[in-house]
Design an enzyme around this catalytic site. Structure first.
Site, PDB file in Angstrom:
ATOM      1  N   TYR A 178       1.209  -0.935  -0.183  1.00  0.00           N
ATOM      2  CA  TYR A 178       0.241  -0.369  -0.717  1.00  0.00           C
ATOM      3  C   TYR A 178       1.168   1.240   0.169  1.00  0.00           C
ATOM      4  O   TYR A 178       1.716   1.271   0.258  1.00  0.00           O
ATOM      5  CB  TYR A 178      -0.664   0.479   1.329  1.00  0.00           C
ATOM      6  CG  TYR A 178      -0.299   0.272   3.050  1.00  0.00           C
ATOM      7  CD1 TYR A 178       0.223  -0.654   3.130  1.00  0.00           C
ATOM      8  CD2 TYR A 178      -0.569   2.015   3.377  1.00  0.00           C
ATOM      9  CE1 TYR A 178       0.167   0.334   4.637  1.00  0.00           C
ATOM     10  CE2 TYR A 178      -0.256   1.869   3.989  1.00  0.00           C
ATOM     11  CZ  TYR A 178       0.157   1.615   5.202  1.00  0.00           C
ATOM     12  OH  TYR A 178       0.186   1.760   6.435  1.00  0.00           O
ATOM     13  N   HIS A 185      -4.103  -3.060  -4.251  1.00  0.00           N
ATOM     14  CA  HIS A 185      -3.133  -3.306  -3.392  1.00  0.00           C
ATOM     15  C   HIS A 185      -3.537  -4.103  -1.990  1.00  0.00           C
ATOM     16  O   HIS A 185      -4.563  -3.652  -1.758  1.00  0.00           O
ATOM     17  CB  HIS A 185      -2.473  -2.036  -3.024  1.00  0.00           C
ATOM     18  CG  HIS A 185      -3.473  -1.228  -2.184  1.00  0.00           C
ATOM     19  ND1 HIS A 185      -3.125  -0.637  -1.148  1.00  0.00           N
ATOM     20  CD2 HIS A 185      -3.681  -0.169  -3.305  1.00  0.00           C
ATOM     21  CE1 HIS A 185      -4.201   0.389  -0.824  1.00  0.00           C
ATOM     22  NE2 HIS A 185      -4.384   0.735  -2.119  1.00  0.00           N
ATOM     23  N   CYS A 186      -3.220  -4.257  -0.791  1.00  0.00           N
ATOM     24  CA  CYS A 186      -3.362  -4.407   0.223  1.00  0.00           C
ATOM     25  C   CYS A 186      -2.802  -3.535   1.683  1.00  0.00           C
ATOM     26  O   CYS A 186      -2.661  -2.494   1.320  1.00  0.00           O
ATOM     27  CB  CYS A 186      -4.386  -5.862   0.629  1.00  0.00           C
ATOM     28  SG  CYS A 186      -2.793  -6.926   0.743  1.00  0.00           S
ATOM     29  N   ARG A 187      -1.840  -4.834   2.106  1.00  0.00           N
ATOM     30  CA  ARG A 187      -1.150  -3.631   3.126  1.00  0.00           C
ATOM     31  C   ARG A 187       0.434  -4.375   2.270  1.00  0.00           C
ATOM     32  O   ARG A 187       1.309  -3.532   2.468  1.00  0.00           O
ATOM     33  CB  ARG A 187      -1.324  -3.912   3.961  1.00  0.00           C
ATOM     34  CG  ARG A 187       0.333  -4.013   5.374  1.00  0.00           C
ATOM     35  CD  ARG A 187      -0.319  -4.176   7.020  1.00  0.00           C
ATOM     36  NE  ARG A 187       0.016  -6.419   7.579  1.00  0.00           N
ATOM     37  CZ  ARG A 187       0.948  -6.348   7.229  1.00  0.00           C
ATOM     38  NH1 ARG A 187       1.839  -5.916   7.870  1.00  0.00           N
ATOM     39  NH2 ARG A 187       0.842  -7.768   7.371  1.00  0.00           N
TER      40      ARG A 187
END
Length: 425
Positions: free
Chosen positions: A47, A183-185
């Site tokens: 991210y 995206h995530c983390r």
């Protein structure tokens, strides 16, 4: 002009260390970004942020937008953000608007950079480059980012997973020059689930092949196995089951899943071969039954029970039987197990780190997967056709439960297997 964008920053060394497992895409404009192409029009990244101190080690949102604008053209990319948890360093919608406006002013400069990269063979020549040598613009209200998140280390509600991959396909299919950025983390579990599900549905990849494509495209060899959390893999197997149906049936199943909410009740939870620690009642296992909030940023606990409420049964098991008139739940259900004691709060806090396990299930799909047969009627999935008070069960071995975070470890083994029973209402 492109050479002027090469720059060294002290933060680049920090980012390089933290992104060591990732297979990052190189660029020719001096940006240090954790971005991996899975397909030519589908990429995954960790991210991005826009403020310090996280700019020291996370992707710069500014750099990401510059990269996408130069390499894919203004208006030709969309970010899909799968984070539901909120942190101070997260980027806001206004950050995206401000950065996009900044590069709008520098449009001619960016076009020159792109033209140089095309001429040098650094990026592929598209039909649009051949015809106009200019960037492609969309309407002014183009959506830059879609926020469709859920909590880290968990699967999304099944209906949301299907909705997300359809949204991605609808966006990409509008033009050959569109690109989707997921995206995530860290660009691993949540982004990996969506990527794998997309490859399965729209590129007809088997589950195993899709997992391999994601792992090899996103990570360096031997650094990680990609998506490994059991519940996330379970939901990908639900997806595998779902897409074996014709498209019209898929739509009908999705509609019926909405009807099935609160159409079942938990009947019984059993610990098969509980450990001596638990069966002797020298320690307590706390079981929380949960589901997502509407925003999927917290878990709502609907029921908490303790192992000293459970009755010993024949066959070396402990069981809790629910009353007939309560605990009807959402389809997507989470059950969490922690070890503790009622004697001391201090000891309870310590023991909670000694053992932990959980699992997610979609009860409607679990039911369908149990009742489908070779000779099942074409409308077998209809909620109204499910036998009222029909009894169903599933057994999950201890090692197949989720562990601490993304780790496979669970600590002390509390039971050999979990048996969950439910009834339709």
């Amino acid at each position: 002009m492109a050479e002027g964008h090469f720059r060294w920053k002290p933060t680049n060394l920090i980012k390089k260390v933290l992104c060591l497992p990732m297979r990052k895409t190189r660029n020719d404009i001096g940006l240090k970004l954790d971005v991996s192409y899975i397909l030519s029009n589908l990429m995954v990244c960790s991210y991005p942020v826009s403020t310090y101190p996280k700019l020291l080690y996370r992707n710069s949102l500014d750099d990401l937008i510059l990269f996408l604008t130069v390499y894919h053209g203004k208006g030709n990319f969309r970010i899909f953000n799968f984070r539901a948890e909120k942190e101070d360093g997260d980027y806001k919608d206004k950050d995206l608007v401000e950065i996009a406006a900044k590069y709008e002013v520098r449009d001619l400069e960016i076009q020159e950079i792109r033209s140089t990269l095309v001429n040098d063979g650094k990026i592929p020549i598209s039909p649009i480059d051949l015809e106009t040598r200019t960037l492609v613009e969309e309407e002014a209200n183009n959506v830059i980012c879609e926020r469709i998140g859920w909590l880290d280390h968990f699967p999304p509600p099944f209906e949301l997973l299907e909705d997300i991959i359809d949204r991605i396909e609808n966006y990409l299919s509008a033009s050959k020059i569109k690109v989707a950025v997921l995206h995530c983390r860290m660009g691993k579990g949540r982004s990996g689930m969506v990527t794998i599900a997309y490859l399965m549905k729209y590129l007809q990849c088997p589950l195993g092949e899709a997992r391999l494509i994601f792992m090899q495209s996103r990570f360096k060899y031997g650094m990680t196995n990609g998506v490994t959390i059991p519940s996330q893999l379970k939901y990908l197997r639900y997806h595998e089951f779902f897409i074996t149906h014709e498209k019209a049936v898929q739509e009908n199943i999705s509609n019926e899943a909405v009807k099935f909410k609160f159409k079942y009740r938990l009947a019984k939870i059993s610990f098969i071969q509980p450990s001596s620690l638990v069966s002797s009642k020298s320690a307590i296992v706390t079981t929380n039954i949960q589901h997502y909030s509407d925003d999927r940023n917290i878990l709502i606990t609907r029921k908490t029970l303790y192992s000293d409420m459970m009755a010993h049964e024949n066959g070396d098991s402990m069981a809790f039987t629910f009353d007939n008139d309560h605990l009807t739940l959402e389809n997507d259900l989470r059950i969490e197990f922690t070890l503790g004691t009622k004697k001391s709060k201090a000891a309870n806090g310590i023991m909670s780190w000694a053992s932990y396990a959980s699992c997610w299930l979609n009860i409607y799909l679990e039911t369908l997967m149990q009742i489908i047969k070779d000779d099942s009627p074409s409308d077998y999935f209809l909620v109204d056709k499910l036998k009222k008070n029909g009894k169903f069960f599933t057994i999950i071995n201890w090692q197949d439960l989720d562990g601490f975070g993304e780790l496979s470890t669970h600590g002390l083994k509390l039971f050999q297997a979990l048996r969950l029973e439910w009834e339709t209402t």
